[in-house]
Design an enzyme around this catalytic site. Sequence first.
Site, PDB file in Angstrom:
ATOM      1  N   SER A   1       0.838  -1.200   0.000  1.00 47.59           N
ATOM      2  CA  SER A   1       0.000   0.000   0.000  1.00 47.59           C
ATOM      3  C   SER A   1       0.872   1.247   0.000  1.00 47.59           C
ATOM      4  O   SER A   1       1.658   1.480   0.927  1.00 47.59           O
ATOM      5  CB  SER A   1      -0.893   0.020   1.239  1.00 47.59           C
ATOM      6  OG  SER A   1      -1.506   1.295   1.340  1.00 47.59           O
TER       7      SER A   1
ATOM      8  N   HIS B   1      -1.056  -1.278  -4.322  1.00 41.42           N
ATOM      9  CA  HIS B   1      -2.338  -1.015  -3.660  1.00 41.42           C
ATOM     10  C   HIS B   1      -2.495   0.488  -3.439  1.00 41.42           C
ATOM     11  O   HIS B   1      -1.652   1.131  -2.804  1.00 41.42           O
ATOM     12  CB  HIS B   1      -2.383  -1.758  -2.326  1.00 41.42           C
ATOM     13  CG  HIS B   1      -3.710  -1.726  -1.639  1.00 41.42           C
ATOM     14  ND1 HIS B   1      -4.750  -2.570  -1.963  1.00 41.42           N
ATOM     15  CD2 HIS B   1      -4.165  -0.949  -0.630  1.00 41.42           C
ATOM     16  CE1 HIS B   1      -5.788  -2.315  -1.174  1.00 41.42           C
ATOM     17  NE2 HIS B   1      -5.469  -1.325  -0.361  1.00 41.42           N
TER      18      HIS B   1
ATOM     19  N   ASP C   1      -4.944   3.374  -1.959  1.00 43.04           N
ATOM     20  CA  ASP C   1      -6.064   3.616  -1.050  1.00 43.04           C
ATOM     21  C   ASP C   1      -6.691   4.978  -1.323  1.00 43.04           C
ATOM     22  O   ASP C   1      -6.082   6.015  -1.057  1.00 43.04           O
ATOM     23  CB  ASP C   1      -5.563   3.568   0.400  1.00 43.04           C
ATOM     24  CG  ASP C   1      -5.246   2.149   0.841  1.00 43.04           C
ATOM     25  OD1 ASP C   1      -6.142   1.292   0.731  1.00 43.04           O
ATOM     26  OD2 ASP C   1      -4.108   1.898   1.275  1.00 43.04           O
TER      27      ASP C   1
ATOM     28  N   MET D   1      -9.589   7.603  -0.419  1.00 44.95           N
ATOM     29  CA  MET D   1     -10.479   7.928   0.714  1.00 44.95           C
ATOM     30  C   MET D   1     -11.117   9.298   0.494  1.00 44.95           C
ATOM     31  O   MET D   1     -10.443  10.221   0.032  1.00 44.95           O
ATOM     32  CB  MET D   1      -9.667   7.967   2.014  1.00 44.95           C
ATOM     33  CG  MET D   1      -8.894   6.685   2.291  1.00 44.95           C
ATOM     34  SD  MET D   1      -8.001   6.816   3.839  1.00 44.95           S
ATOM     35  CE  MET D   1      -7.032   5.297   3.785  1.00 44.95           C
TER      36      MET D   1
ATOM     37  N   HIS E   1      -8.325   0.583  -4.136  1.00 45.96           N
ATOM     38  CA  HIS E   1      -9.276   0.298  -3.052  1.00 45.96           C
ATOM     39  C   HIS E   1     -10.060   1.578  -2.777  1.00 45.96           C
ATOM     40  O   HIS E   1      -9.528   2.522  -2.195  1.00 45.96           O
ATOM     41  CB  HIS E   1      -8.455  -0.156  -1.831  1.00 45.96           C
ATOM     42  CG  HIS E   1      -9.238  -0.380  -0.584  1.00 45.96           C
ATOM     43  ND1 HIS E   1      -8.626  -0.575   0.642  1.00 45.96           N
ATOM     44  CD2 HIS E   1     -10.578  -0.451  -0.343  1.00 45.96           C
ATOM     45  CE1 HIS E   1      -9.548  -0.752   1.577  1.00 45.96           C
ATOM     46  NE2 HIS E   1     -10.738  -0.672   1.013  1.00 45.96           N
TER      47      HIS E   1
ATOM     48  N   MET F   1     -12.435   3.710  -0.856  1.00 43.04           N
ATOM     49  CA  MET F   1     -13.114   3.916   0.425  1.00 43.04           C
ATOM     50  C   MET F   1     -13.891   5.215   0.307  1.00 43.04           C
ATOM     51  O   MET F   1     -13.557   6.240   0.922  1.00 43.04           O
ATOM     52  CB  MET F   1     -12.083   3.958   1.569  1.00 43.04           C
ATOM     53  CG  MET F   1     -11.529   2.584   1.896  1.00 43.04           C
ATOM     54  SD  MET F   1     -10.012   2.636   2.860  1.00 43.04           S
ATOM     55  CE  MET F   1      -8.828   2.821   1.514  1.00 43.04           C
TER      56      MET F   1
ATOM     57  N   MET G   1     -11.136  -6.549   5.209  1.00 40.90           N
ATOM     58  CA  MET G   1     -10.366  -5.597   6.020  1.00 40.90           C
ATOM     59  C   MET G   1     -10.059  -6.211   7.388  1.00 40.90           C
ATOM     60  O   MET G   1     -10.951  -6.744   8.057  1.00 40.90           O
ATOM     61  CB  MET G   1     -11.165  -4.308   6.247  1.00 40.90           C
ATOM     62  CG  MET G   1     -11.443  -3.470   5.009  1.00 40.90           C
ATOM     63  SD  MET G   1      -9.975  -2.924   4.134  1.00 40.90           S
ATOM     64  CE  MET G   1      -9.124  -1.991   5.394  1.00 40.90           C
TER      65      MET G   1
ATOM     66  N   ASP H   1      -6.365  -6.921   4.032  1.00 41.16           N
ATOM     67  CA  ASP H   1      -5.781  -5.578   4.092  1.00 41.16           C
ATOM     68  C   ASP H   1      -5.892  -5.020   5.509  1.00 41.16           C
ATOM     69  O   ASP H   1      -6.998  -4.891   6.045  1.00 41.16           O
ATOM     70  CB  ASP H   1      -6.545  -4.675   3.105  1.00 41.16           C
ATOM     71  CG  ASP H   1      -6.030  -3.246   3.044  1.00 41.16           C
ATOM     72  OD1 ASP H   1      -4.972  -2.945   3.622  1.00 41.16           O
ATOM     73  OD2 ASP H   1      -6.708  -2.429   2.389  1.00 41.16           O
TER      74      ASP H   1
HETATM   75  C1  DX5 Z   1      -6.492   1.209   5.468  1.00 39.32           C
HETATM   76  C2  DX5 Z   1      -5.982   0.870   4.100  1.00 39.32           C
HETATM   77  C3  DX5 Z   1      -4.830  -0.042   4.083  1.00 39.32           C
HETATM   78  C4  DX5 Z   1      -3.591   0.493   4.748  1.00 39.32           C
HETATM   79  C5  DX5 Z   1      -2.776  -0.675   5.216  1.00 39.32           C
HETATM   80  O1  DX5 Z   1      -7.664   1.924   5.322  1.00 39.32           O
HETATM   81  O2  DX5 Z   1      -7.006   0.271   3.320  1.00 39.32           O
HETATM   82  O3  DX5 Z   1      -4.532  -0.434   2.742  1.00 39.32           O
HETATM   83  O4  DX5 Z   1      -2.794   1.269   3.910  1.00 39.32           O
HETATM   84  O5  DX5 Z   1      -1.710  -0.196   5.953  1.00 39.32           O
HETATM   85  P1  DX5 Z   1      -0.949  -1.123   7.011  1.00 39.32           P
HETATM   86  O6  DX5 Z   1      -0.417  -2.298   6.225  1.00 39.32           O
HETATM   87  O7  DX5 Z   1       0.102  -0.242   7.556  1.00 39.32           O
HETATM   88  O8  DX5 Z   1      -1.992  -1.552   8.005  1.00 39.32           O
HETATM   89 ZN    ZN Z   2      -6.452  -0.615   1.347  1.00 39.76          ZN
END
Ligand code: DX5
Ligand code: ZN
Length: 214
Positions: A7, A30, A32, A34, A63, A65, A136, A174
């Site tokens: 990520s 990956h 993320d 948001m 991903h 969110m 998750m 994840d």
């Molecule tokens: C959280 C994200 C993850 C995050 C994981 O909302 O979806 O992808 O980046 O980070 P680590 O591996 O540090 O938990």
């Molecule tokens: Zn993620």
Amino acid sequence: MIKISPSILSADFANLERDIRKISTADYVHVDVMDGVFVPNISIGLPVVKAIRPTTDLPLDVHLMIVQPGRYAAQFCDAGADIVTMHVEADTEENIREAIQKVHAKGKRAGVVVKPGTPAEAVLPFIKDVEMILVMTVEPGFGGQSFMTDQMPKVRAIREYINAQNPACELEVDGGVAPDTFRACIDAGADVLVAGSAVYQAEDIPARIQLLRG
Ligand code: DX5
Ligand code: ZN
């Protein structure tokens, strides 16, 4: 063979191209996304996905969110996403179904995601129509949180559903995946592991990626 999807939420955003090069031995990147509404944080959006697309040959595992992900699913495909995963909690079943179709219409892989409080059965309406299911193991929103071991029964249950109903579908985990937690994910049936801090905080990133493959 376990796939690793580092990520870039844990990368240095001022040096994204350099930090994406550091994970070239991984399987996916990956990303993320948001919106500050579905989760209490704002991260990466369309222009950044577009900007990083030419910096790597790896598939971009995006991903989302965000609320009502169908509003943006096609645009993330056009920006360069290869896999677009969307939360089942983010809209109605009908709208998530439409969002999956939008991703497929762009020739890309679609997936659904479940938050820790969402039961395994929530993936069943979509399981035959997706290429990935993401479980998750932290509350979405931030990197660096602690792994929730109590999600492993759900990973096992979804592995059983996938085996029975769509064996080609990938099962991704994840959140908090690290040297002390990845084995539980593999044992529960995951085949793609996302890791942010565990990859980017490693002294030797290729070695850490190799370790997490089991
Ligand atoms: C959280 C994200 C993850 C995050 C994981 O909302 O979806 O992808 O980046 O980070 P680590 O591996 O540090 O938990
Ligand atoms: Zn993620």
